[in-house]
Design an enzyme around this catalytic site. Sequence first.
Site, short mmCIF file in Angstrom:
data_model
loop_
_atom_site.label_atom_id
_atom_site.label_comp_id
_atom_site.label_asym_id
_atom_site.label_seq_id
_atom_site.Cartn_x
_atom_site.Cartn_y
_atom_site.Cartn_z
N GLU B 308 0.84 -1.20 0.00
CA GLU B 308 0.00 0.00 0.00
C GLU B 308 0.88 1.25 0.00
O GLU B 308 0.56 2.26 -0.65
CB GLU B 308 -0.92 -0.03 1.23
N GLU B 311 2.30 1.63 -3.36
CA GLU B 311 1.22 2.10 -4.24
C GLU B 311 1.01 3.60 -4.06
O GLU B 311 0.85 4.34 -5.03
CB GLU B 311 -0.06 1.33 -3.90
N CYS B 335 -8.23 -1.87 3.98
CA CYS B 335 -8.18 -3.08 4.81
C CYS B 335 -9.43 -3.30 5.64
O CYS B 335 -9.58 -4.33 6.25
CB CYS B 335 -6.94 -3.11 5.70
N SER B 355 -7.02 1.82 -2.31
CA SER B 355 -5.81 1.07 -2.57
C SER B 355 -6.20 -0.29 -3.12
O SER B 355 -7.12 -0.93 -2.61
CB SER B 355 -5.02 0.90 -1.27
N LYS B 394 -15.41 -9.25 7.77
CA LYS B 394 -14.37 -10.12 7.21
C LYS B 394 -14.95 -11.41 6.67
O LYS B 394 -14.38 -12.06 5.80
CB LYS B 394 -13.32 -10.43 8.29
N GLU B 397 -15.96 -10.50 3.34
CA GLU B 397 -14.79 -10.27 2.50
C GLU B 397 -14.21 -11.57 1.98
O GLU B 397 -13.88 -11.69 0.80
CB GLU B 397 -13.73 -9.51 3.31
N GLU B 402 -14.04 -12.51 -5.97
CA GLU B 402 -12.74 -12.24 -6.57
C GLU B 402 -11.58 -12.70 -5.69
O GLU B 402 -10.43 -12.72 -6.12
CB GLU B 402 -12.60 -10.74 -6.91
N CYS B 565 -10.51 -1.44 14.26
CA CYS B 565 -10.82 -2.87 14.40
C CYS B 565 -11.06 -3.28 15.84
O CYS B 565 -11.82 -4.19 16.11
CB CYS B 565 -9.68 -3.71 13.85
#
Lengths: 158, 638, 401
Positions: B308, B311, B335, B355, B394, B397, B402, B565
């Site tokens: 990241e 990036e 994230c 990102s 999560k 996710e 994908e 989190c």
Amino acid sequence: MLVFEKTFLAEEIEQLIEKYGNARSALLPILQEIQSKHRYISDYAQQEVARHLSIQPVEVYSVISFYAFLNSEPKGRNIVRVCKTISCDMKNKISIVKAIERELGIKMGETTDDNKFTIEYTNCLGLCDEGPAMGINEQVFTKLTPETAVKHLHEVVG
Amino acid sequence: MENKKNGRAPVSQKPHRIEKPEHPEQIGGSVRIQINEKELVVPLGTTILEACRDNQIHVPTLCHHDDLCIAGVCRVCVVEVENMRTLQASCAFPITAPIKINTATPMVRKARKHIIDLLLSEHYGECYSCFRNNNCELQTLAKEYGVDHYNFGHIEKPKYKVDTSSFSVVRDMDKCVLCKRCIRTCIDLQEVGVLEAVGRGDETHIGTFLDKQLSDVICINCGQCINRCPTGALRANDPRDEIWEAIDNPKKHVVIQTAPSPRAAIGEEFGLEAGHSMTGELNTAMRRIGFDKVFDTNFTADLTIMEEGTELILRLYNALVKGEDANKVPQFTSCSPGWVKYLEHFYPEYIDNLSSAKSPQQMFGAVIKTLYAQEANIDPADIVTVAVMPCSAKKFECNRPEMVDSGFKDVDYGLTTRELAQMIKETGIHLPELPKSEFDDPFGNASGAGLIFGATGGVMEAALRTVVELVTGGKVEDLFENANITPLRGFEGIRYVELPIAEVGEVPEMYKRYFDTWDWLKGATLKVAVAHGTANAKKVMEDIKAGGKFSECHFIEFMGCPGGCLGGGGQPIPTNATIRAKRAEAIYAEDEGLPIRKSHENPHIGYIYENFLTDGPCGHKSHELLHTTYTKRGEYIA
Amino acid sequence: MEKTKERNGKVLFSNYSLGEGVRKALSLSRDDILFEVKDSKLKGRGGAGFPVSTKWMLAAAAIAEEKYVICNADEGEPGTFKDRVLLVEYPELVFEGMIIAGYAIGAKNGIVYLRGEYEYIRKSLEDFLEQMRKDNLLGKNILNKEGFDFDIKIFLGSAAYICGEETALIESLEGNRGEARNRPPYPVNTGFNGMPTSVNNVETLGCIPHIILNGGEWYNTLGTEKSSGTKLFSVSGDCEKPDVYEWEWGITINELLEKVGAKNTKAVQVGGASGICVPKSQFDRKISYEDIPTGGSIIIFDENRDMLKVLKNFMEFFVEESCGQCTPCRIGNTKLLEGVEMIENEEYTFSYLNKLKDLGKTMQVASKCGLGQSSPNSFLSILENFKDEIFSHEAGVENGK
Ligand SMILES: Cc1cc2nc3c(=O)[nH]c(=O)nc-3n(C[C@H](O)[C@H](O)[C@H](O)COP(=O)(O)O)c2cc1C
Ligand code: SF4
Ligand code: FES
């Protein structure tokens, strides 16, 4: 819902926004107009209204579900509401209901196949001195007999 | 007041509070009251409940929650106020006059008991088949008021179907007590707005748009509602059964990775005060449960920082030097899956700013089923990866279609802190008593940078620790004492920090193929921001849309959950500001004690770039494995 | 709409010509008006009976950019229809009452919250307002009173009894579900859009022009000691002349029955579904704040009526019309209704019914708003006053069913 119907509805809602503004307090008047024109507020309409007022669709749905005169499910073109509260009840409202049910061939809470009528109960219409009373759309009818009740139904659709 | 993108909450759910004076000690700032004959002086506008709590007078509550605005709907907290005909809800009654309050009269006791009886009469289900058994506010109330039978009967058949459509949140409305905490969480706290009261009278229930199932509406899966539900009406979609099955299957190699926040909170599930880090004990516990390998998600957090961070540098280079894709700055962190889905729905036009680096959880899954499988010589088809996360999103996710870059489902199961605690209990272990142990190789222990991902501002701090050193060649410690970038810490909803880059250093080897000098950054000021909770994210996004100060940021950390989190939807219940602050303290303390506190200094990271991802951060290989794409979901509910 | 009936009364149904009240009011100072209203001892006619002058003084004392006068025309209490009659036949009284209220408390905006069921009278009201604007009774510098601007809008409800509760009404105006708010703060401080708001019943406002014209003292000479003035009664049920009547407070039920031609009366429900049911033995009781206060709904039951059916009708009403937010009301009413059904099906025990009565008392004190606080009234009073009939199975002819 067909694409062109959506476009019409979207335009209609835009005009309503122009008329009532986009503050949250405009919500009920907007829903009322959609309701009185379409007899229900479709999921698409709800989302459009929500978008314009910057609220979430569930908030619009929540409000609709709260008020007895707003619907999120399709209804007949004419909504017949018979008062079931005590004074009308005592004035034999049940005979009115039965006459209407027989005439239209449906039960309270249902819509005729030709989509002309939905019949339902409502709470006190504030016409207790002239009961039994019923409303058809925005009009009210009082001192009903089974015969006049049915006559009014036919008059309304012309 | 209305119709601002940031103020859409129904006014009814806003506290119609009486503001407390700034200086209650001044004349007129306080009121003298009596509670149960005790004389007290409280600041004007204090609620009766607050006054009671401050003076150790217990008043039961149900709909009240410290994080949320006032509802005053359950009526469990009623008290008697002298000269008032009716009882008053103490949570909702601001004191503005000298009143006499009684919290335990016969009328009060009877009313509370009646209310509990009424709630129980409609509460379908039995305590022993409920995941909130022993941690249920309704159960506690029933106990407190000595309920030993159903005074007003008990519902025998469920009224609703349990909605298990979502990967993350399960709704069992038969256990709902209509406290509206979930609504206030969803609409007011998070400003997502999936849930509202639907219907009226005896038909009132909590519903979604058109009462659709949760997977069909715009739920971001943050699970904050779960954390605040007093009963078992909301819970996470629990994969324990499948995981036990995998563990019990000798053919399966079951690997678990643990995020930083669960270890800072799981002690609470075992009766410890918030703020005890349990890293070592947890490792032992997970091995005893039967996991074959125990890895630290912080390792891939370090990897995330490398990817990241790189990036970000490349985005800045493209924008500032090449004049390309200026709209892709600011870069947004990716994230937090709750935040990602929020953006996909509400600001889809900005997905290019996210990102492309996967979250640490997903990077680890991909790494385990490729590099690790290869090194350990295990068929990835036989590997089951479990991720212990503080998060319910999560779970969604890891089920994104994908997320299969390893050729398999990269992460098989997302497990919340609560569910892991449950598995530990099922194994018969009392976590706090266990000996400590380390994480397994080949990834070993990670850096403190990865660890602080758990707190809001942590990702940004971790990124800056690395980016600053890579760019300036100097030490973060020279800028911030002990490498603690304190302006990024704390619980302020939105934080903004500027960091001038006075000097630049040598371009490190891995960036030489992009450029060979940092001169383009010399004298620049790095602008970063941090927002936690989607309500704050929304404020930042609206500011960006309006071309405000955040649109000039270079990098913004967004976390879907309040507190980051550590306040995630998979964390132990209850939650409140104090608990979250203690969890954060535990995380930052552990970071300070670690030998390595910067991602780029983690030797395992060096190893992985030398041996596997040989074309470096954001190189071809890492793009295949560690980066992802997003979907413009929009707001329309079909 | 035309005045269809000749009506007689000492205040509301007396002679009045448009504009009189406002003209007189504007010649007085705000304080004079507040004192006049105070002297009249007028209490709110919406049911709660709160002194109007106190409400207005609080609203007048509040400092804010905007203030609102809201006319509560949600009239949803079963058996109440007097507000409809006022709006149809005497709109000038109601609107002028609002203007005077606006003048007294310093508000520029008036809103009539008209129940959805009365949509059919909206047009005539709008027309009337338009005429008042032309007559400079509304708009800027009303009747050339420099700086006094006031206008009235009509807001339509969509059928929810609870929206008659003033804070629920405000929620509804703001575009929300009509759920009652926590109080304090009260609407006079924090009302519509957070601004000081005086919510008053149609009839309350209708009294104002007469009080201003004839003086508070005059008004106070009518009625009883603690119940000044007259009251509109909506009379329905078993009688020859169901209608709206204006009588002085203090009329006994016997007198009332006599006037409306009720025969063989067994019971009178005073105050609608949320009121109490008075048995024959108590017909000498007076309707007044001292004895039986009411918003004016009188429903008469003759000897053929089954009081359990009546009670069931009321309880069904509350189960549907509760806003559903607070526990005692939402679940409590369901339990009371279940209790009635148990009696109906002969599945009750007295010990359970006693539990329900106890529950009813909790609802009266622990519910969040007046709906839940008053919904057990009929349950408690009918089961108490008609226990012989109900529990000894002497129930007569069904209620027209
Ligand atoms: C459930 C409920 C329904 C009410 N309905 C009405 C109503 O229809 N009309 C009305 O004027 N007041 C109604 N009220 C009383 C109002 O809350 C409020 O007291 C009144 O509008 C104040 O006006 P007043 O002081 O002039 O009576 C209702 C109260 C409750 C609790
Ligand atoms: S008492 Fe009934 S109507 Fe009033 S707030 Fe409670 S649930 Fe709503
Ligand atoms: S905790 Fe106060 S009403 Fe629920």
